[in-house]
Scaffold this motif. Structure first.
Motif, PDB file in Angstrom:
ATOM      1  N   UNK A 135     -23.205  15.488  26.586  1.00 47.31           N
ATOM      2  CA  UNK A 135     -24.251  15.718  26.548  1.00 47.31           C
ATOM      3  C   UNK A 135     -25.420  14.763  25.543  1.00 47.31           C
ATOM      4  N   UNK A 136     -24.437  14.049  24.336  1.00 44.51           N
ATOM      5  CA  UNK A 136     -24.958  13.200  23.645  1.00 44.51           C
ATOM      6  C   UNK A 136     -25.054  11.681  23.827  1.00 44.51           C
ATOM      7  N   UNK A 137     -24.172  11.632  24.730  1.00 47.06           N
ATOM      8  CA  UNK A 137     -24.184  10.119  25.407  1.00 47.06           C
ATOM      9  C   UNK A 137     -25.053  10.384  25.746  1.00 47.06           C
ATOM     10  N   UNK A 138     -25.220  10.697  26.707  1.00 48.30           N
ATOM     11  CA  UNK A 138     -26.023  10.296  28.125  1.00 48.30           C
ATOM     12  C   UNK A 138     -27.559  10.715  27.778  1.00 48.30           C
ATOM     13  N   UNK A 139     -27.839   9.407  27.844  1.00 44.39           N
ATOM     14  CA  UNK A 139     -29.622   9.008  26.881  1.00 44.39           C
ATOM     15  C   UNK A 139     -30.878   8.264  27.828  1.00 44.39           C
ATOM     16  N   UNK A 140     -30.888  10.119  28.093  1.00 43.38           N
ATOM     17  CA  UNK A 140     -32.200   9.725  28.908  1.00 43.38           C
ATOM     18  C   UNK A 140     -33.656   9.944  27.865  1.00 43.38           C
ATOM     19  N   UNK A 141     -34.767   9.331  28.845  1.00 44.50           N
ATOM     20  CA  UNK A 141     -35.913   9.218  28.319  1.00 44.50           C
ATOM     21  C   UNK A 141     -37.088   9.750  28.855  1.00 44.50           C
ATOM     22  N   UNK A 142     -37.768  10.348  28.451  1.00 41.97           N
ATOM     23  CA  UNK A 142     -38.787  11.348  29.416  1.00 41.97           C
ATOM     24  C   UNK A 142     -40.054  10.674  28.656  1.00 41.97           C
ATOM     25  N   UNK A 143     -40.894  10.422  28.856  1.00 39.25           N
ATOM     26  CA  UNK A 143     -42.297   9.858  28.601  1.00 39.25           C
ATOM     27  C   UNK A 143     -42.862  10.854  29.430  1.00 39.25           C
ATOM     28  N   UNK A 144     -44.374  11.624  29.188  1.00 36.80           N
ATOM     29  CA  UNK A 144     -45.646  11.745  30.128  1.00 36.80           C
ATOM     30  C   UNK A 144     -45.933  10.559  30.007  1.00 36.80           C
ATOM     31  N   UNK A 145     -46.773  10.273  31.319  1.00 41.04           N
ATOM     32  CA  UNK A 145     -47.749   9.242  31.842  1.00 41.04           C
ATOM     33  C   UNK A 145     -49.257   9.566  31.307  1.00 41.04           C
ATOM     34  N   UNK A 146     -49.582   8.617  30.631  1.00 39.71           N
ATOM     35  CA  UNK A 146     -51.114   9.544  29.965  1.00 39.71           C
ATOM     36  C   UNK A 146     -52.064   9.665  31.532  1.00 39.71           C
ATOM     37  N   UNK A 147     -52.726  11.127  30.612  1.00 42.35           N
ATOM     38  CA  UNK A 147     -54.187  10.828  31.827  1.00 42.35           C
ATOM     39  C   UNK A 147     -53.720  12.033  33.034  1.00 42.35           C
ATOM     40  N   UNK A 148     -52.144  12.251  33.091  1.00 44.57           N
ATOM     41  CA  UNK A 148     -51.394  12.680  34.517  1.00 44.57           C
ATOM     42  C   UNK A 148     -50.834  13.825  33.905  1.00 44.57           C
ATOM     43  N   UNK A 149     -50.246  14.907  35.427  1.00 43.50           N
ATOM     44  CA  UNK A 149     -49.650  16.341  34.533  1.00 43.50           C
ATOM     45  C   UNK A 149     -48.287  15.401  35.693  1.00 43.50           C
ATOM     46  N   UNK A 150     -47.600  14.098  35.110  1.00 45.74           N
ATOM     47  CA  UNK A 150     -46.073  13.637  35.483  1.00 45.74           C
ATOM     48  C   UNK A 150     -45.709  13.451  34.417  1.00 45.74           C
ATOM     49  N   UNK A 151     -44.466  13.704  35.102  1.00 49.79           N
ATOM     50  CA  UNK A 151     -43.253  12.907  33.833  1.00 49.79           C
ATOM     51  C   UNK A 151     -42.800  11.813  34.071  1.00 49.79           C
ATOM     52  N   UNK A 152     -42.576  10.951  33.274  1.00 43.93           N
ATOM     53  CA  UNK A 152     -40.933   9.825  34.278  1.00 43.93           C
ATOM     54  C   UNK A 152     -40.337   9.750  33.592  1.00 43.93           C
ATOM     55  N   UNK A 153     -38.593  10.094  33.928  1.00 46.55           N
ATOM     56  CA  UNK A 153     -37.734  10.349  33.805  1.00 46.55           C
ATOM     57  C   UNK A 153     -36.667   8.828  33.933  1.00 46.55           C
ATOM     58  N   UNK A 154     -36.424   8.286  33.279  1.00 44.84           N
ATOM     59  CA  UNK A 154     -35.629   7.178  33.251  1.00 44.84           C
ATOM     60  C   UNK A 154     -34.300   7.328  32.261  1.00 44.84           C
ATOM     61  N   UNK A 155     -33.091   6.169  32.899  1.00 41.17           N
ATOM     62  CA  UNK A 155     -31.637   6.002  32.824  1.00 41.17           C
ATOM     63  C   UNK A 155     -31.565   5.141  32.648  1.00 41.17           C
ATOM     64  N   UNK A 156     -30.702   4.628  31.531  1.00 43.38           N
ATOM     65  CA  UNK A 156     -30.403   3.235  31.495  1.00 43.38           C
ATOM     66  C   UNK A 156     -28.349   2.988  31.316  1.00 43.38           C
ATOM     67  N   UNK A 157     -28.224   2.271  32.804  1.00 40.85           N
ATOM     68  CA  UNK A 157     -26.660   2.464  32.744  1.00 40.85           C
ATOM     69  C   UNK A 157     -26.271   1.186  32.958  1.00 40.85           C
ATOM     70  N   UNK A 158     -24.939   0.594  32.593  1.00 44.87           N
ATOM     71  CA  UNK A 158     -24.171  -0.680  33.070  1.00 44.87           C
ATOM     72  C   UNK A 158     -23.901  -0.887  33.907  1.00 44.87           C
ATOM     73  N   UNK A 159     -23.858   0.262  35.433  1.00 45.67           N
ATOM     74  CA  UNK A 159     -23.214   0.865  36.545  1.00 45.67           C
ATOM     75  C   UNK A 159     -25.251   1.091  37.346  1.00 45.67           C
ATOM     76  N   UNK A 160     -25.353   0.700  38.733  1.00 42.13           N
ATOM     77  CA  UNK A 160     -26.644   1.002  39.510  1.00 42.13           C
ATOM     78  C   UNK A 160     -27.024   2.639  39.422  1.00 42.13           C
ATOM     79  N   UNK A 161     -26.055   2.037  40.187  1.00 44.53           N
ATOM     80  CA  UNK A 161     -25.591   3.585  41.191  1.00 44.53           C
ATOM     81  C   UNK A 161     -24.926   4.765  39.906  1.00 44.53           C
ATOM     82  N   UNK A 162     -24.675   4.550  39.063  1.00 41.07           N
ATOM     83  CA  UNK A 162     -24.850   5.860  38.321  1.00 41.07           C
ATOM     84  C   UNK A 162     -26.120   6.121  37.654  1.00 41.07           C
TER      85      UNK A 162
END
Length: 187
Positions: free
Chosen positions: A117-144
């Motif tokens: 689980x530690x190797x899965x690098x996800x980035x979660x950030x709140x979008x300022x002024x909203x009740x929305x979270x942005x979830x992002x992941x970077x990989x060498x494969x687009x589908x993954x």
């Protein structure tokens, strides 16, 4: 005075031009070498893909509409002081959610074992002024990258639905237990 200043700049530029004219072979060699090395370094880099998704969070206003549980222990004031988006971001990054993503997508390393689980690098950030979270992941494969983000959000939503059901069942059982006592007091 200004003419002397222009002449000195003119002389400096001419002297640089003369030096460059005499050493054009060395200068062009350095230029082409640096371009070739940069191109080689760029060709060695693997492409990376970033996928992202957004989750909207809304407060449960059902208790406010029905009046049930109104100001019980005054927890709403505590919730206003805490940042609910930060709490949800931590839940999204929690080990159970990440482990479910790994199992559902069957993510394996080079040795054929499930990734940690530690190797899965996800980035979660709140979008300022909203009740929305942005979830992002970077990989060498687009589908993954896209699959990981989608599965994280799906696992979170499923977990949230399950938790809400359990809370509702517990509330119903509590009310059913209190109802006979309230009827007895009423009579």
């Amino acid at each position: 005075m200004e003419q002397q200043h222009n002449r000195s700049e003119d002389i400096d530029i001419r002297s640089y031009w003369l030096v460059l004219k005499r050493r054009w072979l060395v200068a062009s060699g350095i230029l082409f070498t640096s371009i070739a090395l940069s191109g080689f370094a760029i060709s060695l880099q693997r492409p990376t893909y970033q996928a992202s998704g957004k989750l909207l969070f809304q407060a449960n206003r059902a208790s406010l509409l029905t009046g049930v549980g109104e100001k019980v222990g005054d927890l709403e004031s505590v919730r206003r002081e805490a940042n609910p988006l930060s709490t949800q971001a931590e839940i999204l990054q929690s080990r159970p959610i990440i482990e479910e993503v790994i199992e559902k997508l069957d993510l394996r390393d080079k040795n054929g074992e499930l990734v940690k689980p530690e190797s899965i690098n996800i980035k979660i950030e709140p979008i300022p002024g909203t009740d929305v979270l942005n979830v992002a992941h970077i990989s060498g494969e687009s589908k993954k990258a896209a699959d990981v983000v989608n599965q994280i959000m799906r696992s979170y939503v499923n977990s949230n639905i399950q938790n809400n059901r359990q809370e509702t069942i517990a509330a119903r059982k509590f009310i059913e237990g209190q109802l006979p006592r309230a009827e007895g007091e009423l009579n």
